[in-house]
Structure formats: C-alpha cells, structure tokens
Scaffold this active site. Structure first.
Site, PDB file in Angstrom:
ATOM      1  N   HIS A  56       0.824  -1.204   0.000  1.00 17.99           N
ATOM      2  CA  HIS A  56       0.000   0.000   0.000  1.00 17.99           C
ATOM      3  C   HIS A  56       0.862   1.259   0.000  1.00 17.99           C
ATOM      4  O   HIS A  56       2.078   1.190   0.166  1.00 17.99           O
ATOM      5  CB  HIS A  56      -0.995   0.003   1.171  1.00 17.99           C
ATOM      6  CG  HIS A  56      -0.370   0.167   2.518  1.00 17.99           C
ATOM      7  ND1 HIS A  56       0.245  -0.860   3.192  1.00 17.99           N
ATOM      8  CD2 HIS A  56      -0.278   1.248   3.325  1.00 17.99           C
ATOM      9  CE1 HIS A  56       0.679  -0.429   4.360  1.00 17.99           C
ATOM     10  NE2 HIS A  56       0.386   0.853   4.465  1.00 17.99           N
ATOM     11  N   HIS A 115       1.080   5.591   1.148  1.00 18.81           N
ATOM     12  CA  HIS A 115       0.634   6.773   1.887  1.00 18.81           C
ATOM     13  C   HIS A 115       1.200   7.990   1.168  1.00 18.81           C
ATOM     14  O   HIS A 115       2.406   8.040   0.903  1.00 18.81           O
ATOM     15  CB  HIS A 115       1.188   6.789   3.312  1.00 18.81           C
ATOM     16  CG  HIS A 115       0.585   5.780   4.213  1.00 18.81           C
ATOM     17  ND1 HIS A 115      -0.480   6.062   5.033  1.00 18.81           N
ATOM     18  CD2 HIS A 115       0.899   4.482   4.425  1.00 18.81           C
ATOM     19  CE1 HIS A 115      -0.791   4.982   5.721  1.00 18.81           C
ATOM     20  NE2 HIS A 115       0.034   3.999   5.363  1.00 18.81           N
ATOM     21  N   TYR A 123     -14.435  29.570  16.375  1.00 21.63           N
ATOM     22  CA  TYR A 123     -14.124  30.825  15.695  1.00 21.63           C
ATOM     23  C   TYR A 123     -15.345  31.351  14.941  1.00 21.63           C
ATOM     24  O   TYR A 123     -15.691  32.531  15.028  1.00 21.63           O
ATOM     25  CB  TYR A 123     -12.954  30.605  14.727  1.00 21.63           C
ATOM     26  CG  TYR A 123     -12.622  31.804  13.890  1.00 21.63           C
ATOM     27  CD1 TYR A 123     -11.877  32.871  14.416  1.00 21.63           C
ATOM     28  CD2 TYR A 123     -13.042  31.903  12.563  1.00 21.63           C
ATOM     29  CE1 TYR A 123     -11.579  33.969  13.645  1.00 21.63           C
ATOM     30  CE2 TYR A 123     -12.740  32.995  11.784  1.00 21.63           C
ATOM     31  CZ  TYR A 123     -12.005  34.037  12.333  1.00 21.63           C
ATOM     32  OH  TYR A 123     -11.706  35.131  11.564  1.00 21.63           O
ATOM     33  N   GLN A 162     -17.977  34.880  15.831  1.00 17.05           N
ATOM     34  CA  GLN A 162     -17.912  36.026  14.925  1.00 17.05           C
ATOM     35  C   GLN A 162     -18.977  37.078  15.210  1.00 17.05           C
ATOM     36  O   GLN A 162     -18.715  38.252  15.168  1.00 17.05           O
ATOM     37  CB  GLN A 162     -18.012  35.559  13.465  1.00 17.05           C
ATOM     38  CG  GLN A 162     -16.776  34.852  12.969  1.00 17.05           C
ATOM     39  CD  GLN A 162     -15.534  35.707  13.104  1.00 17.05           C
ATOM     40  OE1 GLN A 162     -15.415  36.735  12.482  1.00 17.05           O
ATOM     41  NE2 GLN A 162     -14.610  35.279  13.963  1.00 17.05           N
TER      42      GLN A 162
END
Length: 135
Positions: A63, A65, A128, A132
């Site tokens: 495999h 990555h 966040y 606001q």
C-alpha cells in the site's frame, strides 16, 4: 496560523492538505526494490505536471501513503486519480512482471482513503465561526 504554511497563488491564499492511502489490488506485496524507487519518482513527476505538492510519502510493499498539498481548485479525487492512474500504467510498462502477480489488468484497488489535514482543529474552527457575531 503560521504564515510559513500558507501558499500564495494568484487568486487564493491556502493551506489545503490531504492524506491519501490506497492498496495494491488483492493486497499483493509488489511495491519493493526498484518498483518502490520508480513509483516515488513517478509520483513526484505527476505532482509537478498536475500542479500540486507531495509533502511526504511512504511506499509499503502492499500500500501507499501520500501527504499532498494542492490549490483549492484541485479536487482531492482528481489528485489521487492522477497518482493512481498514471503510476499504474507506467509501472506496468516498466515492470511487466508485476502483471503476473495480479489478474484483471489493474495495479490498484479501486478504493482510496482520503483525509483532509489542516493546521487547526475542527473545534477551533467551529468556535471561531460561532464567536464572529459577538465581536
């Protein structure tokens, strides 16, 4: 956010990163020795031609990555489609003997794991945005 991580393009400033993982068809362990080395070269060549950056990668025998960064206009599906499609074709040309370990004419399993990677956590972004209105 650390400014060093930001990429400045003509129409965007971004830090868009993906972690991709996919397997060789039937989990055959064919990505060894010269095939491993050539696959890494191919991935870097594809990234340059298609306009994205490979920050890190590791080729395991069965495999792969890949940690990549791309402009927001490039979909993650496009990135791994290019990496898988082009690399499979080029490896079969250079190393035709790996076809004998696979059947059906495909190097890669069709499934791919994709994860977005950012500098800040999901919780930080949610907080966040929610804060606001109160500012």
């Amino acid at each position: 956010m650390i400014k060093k991580q930001l990429i400045h393009a003509r129409t965007a400033v971004y830090n868009v990163n993906y972690h991709f993982v996919w397997c060789v068809k039937y989990r055959r362990k064919v990505l060894v020795d010269e095939i491993d080395k050539r696959l890494k070269e191919i991935f870097y060549e594809i990234a340059i031609k298609k306009g994205f950056i490979i920050k890190s990668m590791e080729i395991m025998p069965g495999h792969v990555h890949v940690f990549a960064s791309a402009h927001p206009k490039l979909a993650p599906g496009y990135l791994y489609k290019m990496l898988k499609g082009i690399s499979g074709r080029l490896l079969f040309i250079k190393f035709p003997e790996i076809k004998s370990k696979l059947w059906g004419g495909h190097l890669w399993n069709p499934a791919t794991y994709t994860e977005t990677i950012g500098h800040v956590s999901e919780e930080t972004i949610l907080r966040y945005i929610e804060d606001q209105k109160s500012k």
